[in-house]
Enzyme design. Structure first.
Site, PDB file in Angstrom:
ATOM      1  NE  ARG A  19      71.134  71.528  80.139  1.00 24.71           N
ATOM      2  CZ  ARG A  19      71.420  70.599  81.044  1.00 24.71           C
ATOM      3  NH1 ARG A  19      71.409  70.898  82.330  1.00 24.71           N
ATOM      4  NH2 ARG A  19      71.679  69.363  80.686  1.00 24.71           N
ATOM      5  CE1 TYR A  48      75.368  77.855  73.081  1.00 27.67           C
ATOM      6  CE2 TYR A  48      75.966  76.420  74.897  1.00 27.67           C
ATOM      7  CZ  TYR A  48      75.741  76.615  73.555  1.00 27.67           C
ATOM      8  OH  TYR A  48      75.905  75.576  72.679  1.00 27.67           O
ATOM      9  N   GLY A  49      72.235  79.037  75.507  1.00 32.58           N
ATOM     10  CA  GLY A  49      71.409  77.834  75.579  1.00 32.58           C
ATOM     11  C   GLY A  49      70.445  77.753  76.739  1.00 32.58           C
ATOM     12  CE  LYS A  84      67.028  70.983  77.926  1.00 31.35           C
ATOM     13  NZ  LYS A  84      66.440  69.689  77.582  1.00 31.35           N
ATOM     14  CG  HIS A 114      64.589  65.882  79.039  1.00 33.61           C
ATOM     15  ND1 HIS A 114      65.815  65.399  79.433  1.00 33.61           N
ATOM     16  CD2 HIS A 114      64.842  66.679  77.965  1.00 33.61           C
ATOM     17  CE1 HIS A 114      66.754  65.865  78.641  1.00 33.61           C
ATOM     18  NE2 HIS A 114      66.193  66.648  77.738  1.00 33.61           N
ATOM     19  CB  SER A 171      71.510  65.816  78.188  1.00 32.78           C
ATOM     20  OG  SER A 171      70.524  66.426  78.967  1.00 32.78           O
ATOM     21  CB  ALA A 172      74.611  63.893  75.173  1.00 32.57           C
ATOM     22  CB  CYS A 173      70.869  59.442  75.150  1.00 30.92           C
ATOM     23  SG  CYS A 173      71.883  58.848  76.507  1.00 30.92           S
ATOM     24  CE  LYS A 187      64.707  64.245  74.614  1.00 33.32           C
ATOM     25  NZ  LYS A 187      65.748  64.949  75.384  1.00 33.32           N
ATOM     26  CB  THR A 188      67.856  65.704  67.898  1.00 31.69           C
ATOM     27  OG1 THR A 188      67.726  66.556  69.041  1.00 31.69           O
ATOM     28  CG2 THR A 188      67.496  66.481  66.645  1.00 31.69           C
ATOM     29  CG  ASP A 204      64.930  68.836  74.635  1.00 29.21           C
ATOM     30  OD1 ASP A 204      65.540  67.802  74.974  1.00 29.21           O
ATOM     31  OD2 ASP A 204      65.086  69.928  75.201  1.00 29.21           O
ATOM     32  CB  SER A 262      79.054  73.821  68.470  1.00 29.13           C
ATOM     33  OG  SER A 262      79.323  72.575  67.858  1.00 29.13           O
ATOM     34  NE  ARG A 263      73.546  72.241  72.405  1.00 25.64           N
ATOM     35  CZ  ARG A 263      72.836  71.250  72.921  1.00 25.64           C
ATOM     36  NH1 ARG A 263      71.660  70.957  72.415  1.00 25.64           N
ATOM     37  NH2 ARG A 263      73.295  70.553  73.943  1.00 25.64           N
ATOM     38  NE  ARG A 301      75.779  57.436  75.860  1.00 25.57           N
ATOM     39  CZ  ARG A 301      76.264  57.375  74.624  1.00 25.57           C
ATOM     40  NH1 ARG A 301      77.202  56.493  74.327  1.00 25.57           N
ATOM     41  NH2 ARG A 301      75.838  58.194  73.699  1.00 25.57           N
ATOM     42  N   GLY A 329      68.279  54.461  62.181  1.00 24.45           N
ATOM     43  CA  GLY A 329      67.022  54.027  61.573  1.00 24.45           C
ATOM     44  C   GLY A 329      66.599  52.636  62.019  1.00 24.45           C
ATOM     45  CG  ASN A 361      67.397  52.935  67.339  1.00 23.49           C
ATOM     46  OD1 ASN A 361      68.034  51.885  67.520  1.00 23.49           O
ATOM     47  ND2 ASN A 361      67.906  54.125  67.588  1.00 23.49           N
TER      48      ASN A 361
HETATM   49  O1  O2Y Z   1      74.006  73.243  76.715  1.00 22.98           O
HETATM   50  C1  O2Y Z   1      72.930  73.839  76.670  1.00 22.98           C
HETATM   51  O2  O2Y Z   1      72.791  74.978  77.141  1.00 22.98           O
HETATM   52  C2  O2Y Z   1      71.778  73.254  76.046  1.00 22.98           C
HETATM   53  S1  O2Y Z   1      71.315  71.732  76.756  1.00 22.98           S
HETATM   54  C3  O2Y Z   1      70.074  71.055  75.744  1.00 22.98           C
HETATM   55  C4  O2Y Z   1      69.704  71.704  74.596  1.00 22.98           C
HETATM   56  C5  O2Y Z   1      68.705  71.184  73.801  1.00 22.98           C
HETATM   57  C6  O2Y Z   1      68.085  70.040  74.208  1.00 22.98           C
HETATM   58  N1  O2Y Z   1      68.448  69.396  75.338  1.00 22.98           N
HETATM   59  C7  O2Y Z   1      69.439  69.853  76.089  1.00 22.98           C
HETATM   60  C8  O2Y Z   1      69.768  69.042  77.312  1.00 22.98           C
HETATM   61  O3  O2Y Z   1      70.757  69.255  78.000  1.00 22.98           O
HETATM   62  O4  O2Y Z   1      68.989  68.108  77.603  1.00 22.98           O
HETATM   63 MN    MN Z   2      67.229  67.958  76.381  1.00 17.27          MN
END
Ligand code: O2Y
Ligand code: MN
Length: 600
Positions: free
Chosen positions: A75, A203-204, A212, A232, A253-255, A257-258, A282, A379-380, A411, A505, A507
């Site tokens: 993004r 992308y994404g 989003k 979110h 993001s990147a903490c 969640k998934t 998400d 990468s996704r 974090r 786990g 958590n």
């Molecule tokens: O980098 C991207 O385009 C995707 S960002 C994303 C994708 C899935 C779930 N969450 C996010 C995020 O940035 O929170």
């Molecule tokens: Mn997200």
């Protein structure tokens, strides 16, 4: 131009598609029906054009592989704008552009950009088709990759058009790759027109406009107007003894969640018979139900997860989910026609093609001596939620699921304890409004710098966040039986610089305490910042932590918090006097409690 007869009586939709086609000038317009035959056709076309590669069908049945342009891998927040009438309405949390300027600037890039290409018309539903919770969008795009991803991430096609009928409301989403030139890239949201225009990225979060752009930025605006919350947040069900309770959790993001949404109970708690159910990883849309509780639904239909770091320890459920019918983007491609990424499964292949399509082998370094990764760090995988082994039987319930607790997290190496509970709804809103995270090496900026990310919505709130906090406070008055609000921090470090909490786990031990508190059980001690578990309150069976770790994890350091609370005020000052008085009151009350604590 070859034009299919539009399969809809919706005259406004047809007129808008015509207007956008006049602007973008595609050779062909194709309406997406969502059928399996159509999927097959699109995949064959994308494979023939080289846009995607089919993976080895024995190893990864039904899976596709794709690489984006090198400059189009995440993004682009600095090119993302909210085009509301006034700048004050978008706040310091957003970039602003006047609507006329947005349409003009993006219009120039879109003009003629689809010559020689096909414009796909994707009717999609965020949420179960026909649920009163759901919202419909129509995305026009010149990217087959986007169509294939949207088919996984949202419910698309004929059934959506039927639901839309002759005059239903929909979000107008125009997307075009244009030249994929970062200098001609704009991601624009026009909340007052219920419109999104995204150009120059494929992308994404920039291109899959249901995610989003619609489900958070536009939906947050609609939610404020209509009296609900677009957040979110993951949604998780925790079943024990035949009863399932649900929580939502918001993390920047990147903490992870998934990973939390798909967690596996730790060995030490297995005897309690927990079953974890994934409702969403998400995004959550939350409304007040007829029973006075808050109900949440996941508007998405798939997962767009980060590949690197996904392995059998961090997330075996995700690994099982992505075994088939998945699109992999910007990971490494192996000689056998499989995929690989750093911190994934198995050793690195002796040789493969990296995310840029270049030959790669383990140990490769760049000119500065830095390791070259085979997969891009962002990468996704795009995978259907229905394939997730822990997908909740309730995930498509049109009413959503009732929420017992809302969890915010950031974090933080220090300051924030492992978990604490807010005193009430308004205090919980304050806790959410002051969520912060330290930058990791994976993010641009100064390492360790604290970035406020209220409710994990900083990049996604479609209007002024001061007004958003006001909306949260108002919602509290409208929920007769509100969920309790908590804050967690999985990332606290000890004096040796090592993480104190194992995470993953384990958590569940924290979630177990959270749920016990929502039932009026669970031991806690009152601190200036909220209720913190007593050291015995968490079930640590089977977990061996270093000596003193639990005390450090649950400690609330007064000096750290005095600094923290002052920085909250400075953060609120950035909102030009628009912060609700209640949040200033909460800040002053916390400051007083910290003073009292030292006097006591
Ligand atoms: O980098 C991207 O385009 C995707 S960002 C994303 C994708 C899935 C779930 N969450 C996010 C995020 O940035 O929170
Ligand atoms: Mn997200």
């Amino acid at each position: 131009m070859a034009i299919m007869t539009p399969p809809t009586p919706h005259s406004k939709l047809k007129a808008w598609v015509d207007e956008m086609a006049r602007l973008c000038q595609p050779d062909k317009i194709v309406w997406i029906d969502g059928s399996e035959a159509e999927k097959k056709r699109l995949e064959e076309e994308a494979i023939a054009s080289g846009e995607v590669i089919r993976l080895n069908d024995k190893l990864f049945p039904g899976c596709l592989y794709s690489r984006t342009a090198l400059n189009d891998v995440a993004r682009t927040e600095h090119l993302t704008y909210i085009c509301s009438k006034t700048k004050a309405d978008v706040g310091p949390n957003n970039n602003w552009m006047a609507p006329e300027e947005g349409y003009r600037r993006a219009g120039e890039i879109f003009k003629g950009s689809m010559k020689g290409r096909t414009m796909y018309v994707i009717p999609f539903s965020m949420g179960v088709v026909g649920s009163p919770f759901s919202k419909i969008g129509v995305e026009l795009t010149d990217s087959i990759y986007v169509v294939l991803n949207m088919r996984i991430m949202t419910r698309v096609g004929k059934k959506v058009l039927e639901q839309l009928g002759a005059d239903g409301e929909f979000t107008k989403c125009l997307h075009g790759k244009a030249d994929l030139d970062v200098n001609k890239r704009l991601i624009l949201h026009f909340p007052e027109d219920n419109t999104i225009w995204s150009v120059g990225s494929g992308y994404g979060g920039n291109a899959l406009l249901g995610k989003k752009c619609l489900a958070l930025r536009i939906a947050s605006h609609l939610a404020r107007k209509e009296g609900w919350l677009a957040e979110h947040m993951l949604i998780l069900g925790i079943e024990k003894g035949g009863k399932t309770e649900y929580i939502t959790a918001a993390f920047p993001s990147a903490c992870g969640k998934t990973n939390l949404a798909m967690m596996i109970p730790p060995e030490g708690l297995k005897h309690k018979g927990y079953k974890i159910w994934t409702v969403g990883d998400d995004i959550a849309w939350l409304r007040v139900g007829p029973d006075g509780r808050l109900w949440a639904m996941n508007p998405e239909y798939g997962f767009f997860g980060v590949a690197p770091g996904t392995n059998a320890k961090s997330n075996p459920t995700a690994l099982a989910t992505i075994k088939k019918n998945t699109i992999f983007t910007n990971v490494a491609l192996t000689k056998e026609g499989g995929v690989w990424w750093e911190d994934g499964e198995g050793p690195a292949p002796a040789e493969c093609l990296d995310w840029q399509g270049k030959p790669w082998h383990p140990g490769m370094k760049d000119a500065q001596g830095k390791a070259i990764p085979a997969a891009h760090p962002n990468s996704r995988f795009t995978a259907p939620a229905s394939q997730c082994p822990s997908i909740s039987p309730e995930w498509e319930n049109p009413k959503g699921v009732p929420i017992s607790a809302i969890v915010f997290g950031g974090r933080r190496e220090r300051v924030a304890p492992l978990v604490y509970e807010a005193f009430d709804w308004n205090h919980g809103v304050y806790v959410g409004a002051t969520v912060a995270s330290e930058r990791t090496a994976a993010q641009v900026g100064k390492l360790g710098e604290v970035r406020r990310d209220p409710m994990a919505m900083l990049p996604f709130c479609g209007y002024n966040m001061a007004d958003y906090f006001g909306h949260w406070l108002d919602m509290g008055k409208r929920i007769p039986k509100p969920p309790k609000i908590f804050h967690v921090n999985w990332f606290r470090k000890g004096s040796n610089g090592k993480f104190l909490w194992p995470g993953f786990g384990d958590n569940l031990r924290v979630v177990e305490w959270i749920l016990s508190r929502t039932r009026g059980e669970g031991e806690a001690q009152k601190t200036p910042i909220g209720w913190v578990p007593t050291p015995e309150a968490l079930d640590l069976s089977g977990l061996s932590l270093p000596e003193g770790a639990m005390d450090q994890l649950l400690s609330v350091d007064r000096d750290d918090w005095v600094q923290e609370v002052d920085s909250h005020n400075k953060y609120f000052d950035t909102f030009d006097g628009r912060i609700p008085a209640e949040l200033r009151r909460q800040q002053a009350a916390l400051k007083d409690r910290l003073k009292e604590a030292v006097a006591a």
